[in-house]
Scaffold this motif. Sequence first.
Motif, mmCIF file in Angstrom:
data_model
loop_
_atom_site.group_PDB
_atom_site.id
_atom_site.type_symbol
_atom_site.label_atom_id
_atom_site.label_comp_id
_atom_site.label_asym_id
_atom_site.label_seq_id
_atom_site.Cartn_x
_atom_site.Cartn_y
_atom_site.Cartn_z
ATOM 1 N N ASN A 1 2.779 -8.682 -4.847
ATOM 2 C CA ASN A 1 1.511 -8.760 -5.280
ATOM 3 C C ASN A 1 1.268 -9.090 -6.740
ATOM 4 O O ASN A 1 0.245 -9.714 -7.042
ATOM 5 C CB ASN A 1 1.067 -7.159 -5.179
ATOM 6 N N GLN A 2 2.385 -8.914 -7.398
ATOM 7 C CA GLN A 2 2.148 -9.458 -8.880
ATOM 8 C C GLN A 2 2.159 -10.927 -8.792
ATOM 9 O O GLN A 2 1.597 -11.752 -9.552
ATOM 10 C CB GLN A 2 3.526 -9.189 -9.619
ATOM 11 N N THR B 1 -5.399 -3.887 0.285
ATOM 12 C CA THR B 1 -4.974 -5.052 -0.684
ATOM 13 C C THR B 1 -4.985 -6.223 -0.108
ATOM 14 O O THR B 1 -5.618 -7.316 -0.341
ATOM 15 C CB THR B 1 -3.777 -4.735 -1.354
ATOM 16 N N PRO C 1 7.471 -1.058 0.164
ATOM 17 C CA PRO C 1 6.456 -0.896 -0.976
ATOM 18 C C PRO C 1 6.792 -1.535 -2.009
ATOM 19 O O PRO C 1 6.140 -2.205 -2.779
ATOM 20 C CB PRO C 1 6.267 0.495 -1.082
ATOM 21 N N TYR D 1 4.963 -4.656 -3.918
ATOM 22 C CA TYR D 1 4.339 -4.542 -5.235
ATOM 23 C C TYR D 1 4.804 -5.732 -6.013
ATOM 24 O O TYR D 1 3.935 -6.304 -6.717
ATOM 25 C CB TYR D 1 5.017 -3.420 -5.992
ATOM 26 N N LYS D 2 6.101 -6.413 -5.782
ATOM 27 C CA LYS D 2 6.611 -7.518 -6.570
ATOM 28 C C LYS D 2 5.686 -8.728 -6.010
ATOM 29 O O LYS D 2 5.499 -9.558 -6.967
ATOM 30 C CB LYS D 2 8.133 -7.636 -6.260
ATOM 31 N N ASP E 1 8.869 -1.025 -12.751
ATOM 32 C CA ASP E 1 9.324 -0.606 -11.295
ATOM 33 C C ASP E 1 9.194 0.723 -11.192
ATOM 34 O O ASP E 1 9.769 1.399 -9.958
ATOM 35 C CB ASP E 1 10.281 -1.562 -10.907
ATOM 36 N N THR F 1 -0.787 1.545 -5.899
ATOM 37 C CA THR F 1 -0.728 0.596 -4.921
ATOM 38 C C THR F 1 -0.152 1.427 -3.583
ATOM 39 O O THR F 1 -0.454 1.158 -2.261
ATOM 40 C CB THR F 1 0.405 -0.620 -5.239
ATOM 41 N N TYR F 2 0.671 2.714 -4.012
ATOM 42 C CA TYR F 2 1.366 3.397 -3.018
ATOM 43 C C TYR F 2 0.462 4.338 -2.431
ATOM 44 O O TYR F 2 0.952 5.139 -1.512
ATOM 45 C CB TYR F 2 2.623 3.965 -3.650
ATOM 46 N N ARG G 1 -0.172 1.362 -11.964
ATOM 47 C CA ARG G 1 -0.746 0.723 -11.037
ATOM 48 C C ARG G 1 0.162 0.424 -9.746
ATOM 49 O O ARG G 1 -0.426 0.547 -8.640
ATOM 50 C CB ARG G 1 -0.966 -0.615 -11.645
ATOM 51 N N MET G 2 1.376 0.603 -10.053
ATOM 52 C CA MET G 2 2.378 0.707 -8.978
ATOM 53 C C MET G 2 2.021 1.990 -7.987
ATOM 54 O O MET G 2 1.976 2.005 -6.821
ATOM 55 C CB MET G 2 3.727 0.872 -9.218
ATOM 56 N N MET H 1 -1.954 -0.332 0.520
ATOM 57 C CA MET H 1 -1.410 -1.738 0.722
ATOM 58 C C MET H 1 -2.227 -2.702 1.713
ATOM 59 O O MET H 1 -2.661 -3.778 1.442
ATOM 60 C CB MET H 1 0.024 -1.568 1.214
#
Length: 239
Positions: A146-147, A190, A139, A143-144, A37, A181-182, A177-178, A187
């Motif tokens: 999304n996992q 995604t 965000p 991300y969490k 993270d 995502t940002y 990868r995080m 997002m």
Amino acid sequence: MTALDQDDTRLPEAANGMRAPTRAGELREQLEQMILDGRLEPGERLDEMELARRFGLSRTPVREAIKALLAIGLVETRGRQGTHVALLSIPALIEMFDVMSALEGLCARLAARRATPAERAGMRKVHEELVEAYNSGDPVAFYKVNQKFHDQLYEAAHTHFIADQAIQLRRRIGAYRMRATYQPGRMLSTLTEHVRIMDAIDASDPEAARKAASDHVQLLGDQLTDFISSLPAHMSRAQ
């Protein structure tokens, strides 16, 4: 949680009679999550004494935790400079994203053939959580969740080795990868891409699912150059 005993590297037995996780294992999980993270960034030094003091442990479980992280490639040793969170070169990082794209595509292809109605509904439910995280403008939460979505995809594929390889690689590139995502607009993209994956799985269309999942992970064209330019100098190394 009970204070940690510095002279013992194991926690007491769990209530169900099974042995509780080792302190080294518990610390490994904490450090791994901190790397994933972004609280520990690529290139950051891991000092055994500082970690022992911070987590209230002796140096033995700290060494064991670092050794376990070395084994999965999340940290690296640099001789006299000590142990650091692993850095990746840009070429290696691009290759890893390419492999991740192939693995995700294969899992989606298998999910389109094997997913149960309950598993397909589970993916939709997690996607709704992802929409909520997006709407809240958080965000980190996005991300969490999304996992979680990708974990659901692996489960729906009913595979073991392939899913394990995808998870291991996701750990290796997690911090990077995080950042992908940002990227601006990423997002929202995604969410759209997840719908394509779920629609293909619901339609039992393996090839469409494979392509949708593969495209979702792969960095191409402007998206790739924008991602590379966003990386701070300390987060990558020369080839």
